[in-house]
Write a protein that holds these residues in place. Structure first.
Motif, PDB file in Angstrom:
ATOM      1  N   UNK A   1      67.333  44.426  25.462  1.00  0.00           N
ATOM      2  CA  UNK A   1      65.985  44.965  25.589  1.00  0.00           C
ATOM      3  C   UNK A   1      65.681  45.300  27.040  1.00  0.00           C
ATOM      4  N   UNK A   2      64.724  46.191  27.225  1.00  0.00           N
ATOM      5  CA  UNK A   2      64.207  46.503  28.552  1.00  0.00           C
ATOM      6  C   UNK A   2      62.788  45.962  28.646  1.00  0.00           C
ATOM      7  N   UNK A   3      62.448  45.333  29.774  1.00  0.00           N
ATOM      8  CA  UNK A   3      61.127  44.745  29.981  1.00  0.00           C
ATOM      9  C   UNK A   3      60.309  45.630  30.920  1.00  0.00           C
ATOM     10  N   UNK A   4      59.062  45.929  30.536  1.00  0.00           N
ATOM     11  CA  UNK A   4      58.194  46.824  31.292  1.00  0.00           C
ATOM     12  C   UNK A   4      56.908  46.088  31.639  1.00  0.00           C
TER      13      UNK A   4
ATOM     14  N   UNK B   1      60.864  54.663  27.118  1.00  0.00           N
ATOM     15  CA  UNK B   1      60.163  53.865  28.121  1.00  0.00           C
ATOM     16  C   UNK B   1      61.080  52.888  28.860  1.00  0.00           C
ATOM     17  N   UNK B   2      62.318  52.741  28.398  1.00  0.00           N
ATOM     18  CA  UNK B   2      63.201  51.696  28.922  1.00  0.00           C
ATOM     19  C   UNK B   2      63.499  51.859  30.400  1.00  0.00           C
ATOM     20  N   UNK B   3      63.445  53.079  30.908  1.00  0.00           N
ATOM     21  CA  UNK B   3      63.749  53.313  32.325  1.00  0.00           C
ATOM     22  C   UNK B   3      62.564  53.019  33.233  1.00  0.00           C
ATOM     23  N   UNK B   4      61.402  52.760  32.648  1.00  0.00           N
ATOM     24  CA  UNK B   4      60.184  52.522  33.437  1.00  0.00           C
ATOM     25  C   UNK B   4      60.105  51.054  33.847  1.00  0.00           C
ATOM     26  N   UNK B   5      59.711  50.794  35.066  1.00  0.00           N
ATOM     27  CA  UNK B   5      59.456  49.426  35.520  1.00  0.00           C
ATOM     28  C   UNK B   5      58.022  49.001  35.208  1.00  0.00           C
ATOM     29  N   UNK B   6      57.134  49.984  35.114  1.00  0.00           N
ATOM     30  CA  UNK B   6      55.710  49.702  34.931  1.00  0.00           C
ATOM     31  C   UNK B   6      55.087  50.850  34.156  1.00  0.00           C
ATOM     32  N   UNK B   7      54.069  50.547  33.338  1.00  0.00           N
ATOM     33  CA  UNK B   7      53.382  51.589  32.578  1.00  0.00           C
ATOM     34  C   UNK B   7      51.970  51.119  32.253  1.00  0.00           C
ATOM     35  N   UNK B   8      51.027  52.033  32.046  1.00  0.00           N
ATOM     36  CA  UNK B   8      49.664  51.649  31.643  1.00  0.00           C
ATOM     37  C   UNK B   8      49.679  51.015  30.255  1.00  0.00           C
TER      38      UNK B   8
ATOM     39  N   UNK C   1      49.426  22.185  34.446  1.00  0.00           N
ATOM     40  CA  UNK C   1      49.973  23.532  34.397  1.00  0.00           C
ATOM     41  C   UNK C   1      51.462  23.483  34.731  1.00  0.00           C
ATOM     42  N   UNK C   2      52.277  24.023  33.832  1.00  0.00           N
ATOM     43  CA  UNK C   2      53.721  24.059  34.048  1.00  0.00           C
ATOM     44  C   UNK C   2      54.136  25.324  34.785  1.00  0.00           C
ATOM     45  N   UNK C   3      53.661  26.464  34.323  1.00  0.00           N
ATOM     46  CA  UNK C   3      54.086  27.721  34.934  1.00  0.00           C
ATOM     47  C   UNK C   3      53.131  28.840  34.537  1.00  0.00           C
ATOM     48  N   UNK C   4      53.004  29.822  35.404  1.00  0.00           N
ATOM     49  CA  UNK C   4      52.321  31.076  35.074  1.00  0.00           C
ATOM     50  C   UNK C   4      53.390  32.156  35.042  1.00  0.00           C
ATOM     51  N   UNK C   5      53.521  32.822  33.904  1.00  0.00           N
ATOM     52  CA  UNK C   5      54.577  33.812  33.721  1.00  0.00           C
ATOM     53  C   UNK C   5      53.977  35.158  33.334  1.00  0.00           C
ATOM     54  N   UNK C   6      54.623  36.219  33.771  1.00  0.00           N
ATOM     55  CA  UNK C   6      54.148  37.565  33.448  1.00  0.00           C
ATOM     56  C   UNK C   6      54.482  37.908  31.997  1.00  0.00           C
ATOM     57  N   UNK C   7      53.546  38.575  31.333  1.00  0.00           N
ATOM     58  CA  UNK C   7      53.776  39.103  29.993  1.00  0.00           C
ATOM     59  C   UNK C   7      54.246  40.547  30.133  1.00  0.00           C
ATOM     60  N   UNK C   8      55.384  40.870  29.522  1.00  0.00           N
ATOM     61  CA  UNK C   8      55.969  42.206  29.646  1.00  0.00           C
ATOM     62  C   UNK C   8      56.146  42.825  28.268  1.00  0.00           C
ATOM     63  N   UNK C   9      56.101  44.151  28.241  1.00  0.00           N
ATOM     64  CA  UNK C   9      56.378  44.900  27.015  1.00  0.00           C
ATOM     65  C   UNK C   9      57.879  45.123  26.917  1.00  0.00           C
ATOM     66  N   UNK C  10      58.446  44.875  25.748  1.00  0.00           N
ATOM     67  CA  UNK C  10      59.894  44.983  25.571  1.00  0.00           C
ATOM     68  C   UNK C  10      60.233  46.041  24.526  1.00  0.00           C
ATOM     69  N   UNK C  11      61.186  46.877  24.868  1.00  0.00           N
ATOM     70  CA  UNK C  11      61.643  47.938  23.974  1.00  0.00           C
ATOM     71  C   UNK C  11      63.170  47.939  23.948  1.00  0.00           C
ATOM     72  N   UNK C  12      63.724  48.637  22.982  1.00  0.00           N
ATOM     73  CA  UNK C  12      65.172  48.807  22.912  1.00  0.00           C
ATOM     74  C   UNK C  12      65.666  49.561  24.140  1.00  0.00           C
TER      75      UNK C  12
END
Length: 304
Positions: free
Chosen positions: A250-253, A174-181, A158-169
């Motif tokens: 991009x913004x990551x959520x 949604x760009x101002x959100x840190x987290x969303x359902x 195992x090299x790394x465990x990384x978070x998967x994030x939603x990316x938008x312009x």
């Protein structure tokens, strides 16, 4: 004090600039600054004069630089002699990488490895994780970096465990959100990876579990294209956080129930790795460990 710290120190001394040294070392500048500050704290001296954005060595820094250059030369000569003894002047490494990893992080690893072992041949095959697994099992590839669960028949690290994030312009609501359902995120037009890519399977499994049918507007096996489509405001795409951490377009959520992607380097089980392949595996593991230790120290990639 270790060899890595001395390498960082000498690169800053040569460049007389933290930003240029960080670019040469393929590091984030804050991570390099932290590493140098820790070295100064360990030695209890200031190694650099920092005035008016100019970086020069202090008297203590000059003294360390003299010894560090000698150590660097001796380490290089020792490696060359050991490499010759271990037969690393010949050999081939056949590696499988996903298109996303081919454009992020691994080019630097490949370049560093090639500079250390210029006589070794490197053959890199870009494909989906599923196809890489098949090619390792069939012997068409020596090893590969794969995502998700390692199938039976392969050994891995195992090299790394990384978070998967939603990316938008950046202009997206949604760009101002840190987290969303996830349900809210998948209500947006989705730019998806093609079938056979683990990131697609991960999203679809979670969506199916929650009874969500994504509205797919585009599919691609190219990370660069998917990223460009997000920047063109076509829709939302999911990426590992590490590949978009420095993307200002991009913004990551985060998902409110976080998604994570495991990346491992894998090879055929019960098959003896050649010296060249074993050296490459060890090199990748060390480089990834060093990169993430520095990134976490700088707060770039927090531990999940």
């Amino acid at each position: 004090m270790d060899l890595r710290q001395l390498r960082f120190f000498l690169e800053v001394a040569r460049a007389e600039n933290f930003t240029r040294a960080a670019e040469k070392l393929h590091l984030a500048q804050p991570a390099l600054s932290i590493a140098i500050r820790k070295l100064e704290e360990e030695l209890e001296v200031a190694l650099f004069n920092r005035r008016d954005r100019k970086i020069t060595l202090t008297a203590e820094g000059e003294a360390l630089a003299r010894h560090a250059r000698i150590i660097e030369q001796q380490v290089s000569e020792a490696r060359q002699e050991l490499d010759e003894l271990r037969g690393l002047l010949r050999g081939e490494v056949r590696l499988g990488l996903s298109p996303m990893l081919s454009s992020f992080f691994f080019p630097q690893i490949v370049a560093l490895f090639k500079r250390r072992y210029p006589a070794l041949q490197l053959s890199i095959n870009g494909d989906s994780a599923r196809n890489i697994q098949r090619k390792i099992a069939s012997g068409a590839l020596d090893m590969g970096v794969i995502a998700g669960t390692v199938p039976e028949g392969l050994d891995s690290h195992l090299l790394v465990r990384d978070e998967v994030v939603a990316c938008v312009h950046r202009s997206h609501p949604l760009a101002a959100r840190k987290k969303a359902p996830l349900r809210e995120l998948l209500a947006e037009p989705l730019i998806h990876f093609t079938e056979g890519y683990h990131l697609r399977e991960l999203i679809e499994e979670r969506a199916a579990r929650d009874g969500i049918t994504p509205a797919v507007v585009a599919e691609s096996n190219l990370f660069s294209l998917a990223r460009s489509l997000v920047r063109e405001e076509l829709g939302l795409a999911f990426f590992p956080r590490m590949v978009v951490a420095h993307d200002t377009g991009m913004a990551a959520i985060s998902c409110d129930q976080p998604l994570f992607l495991d990346l491992a380097i894998a090879w055929k089980k019960n098959a003896a790795l050649s010296r060249a392949n074993r050296e490459f595996v060890d090199f990748v593991i060390q480089e990834v460990d060093d990169y993430y230790l520095l990134a976490q120290a700088a707060g770039t990639f927090p531990l999940p």
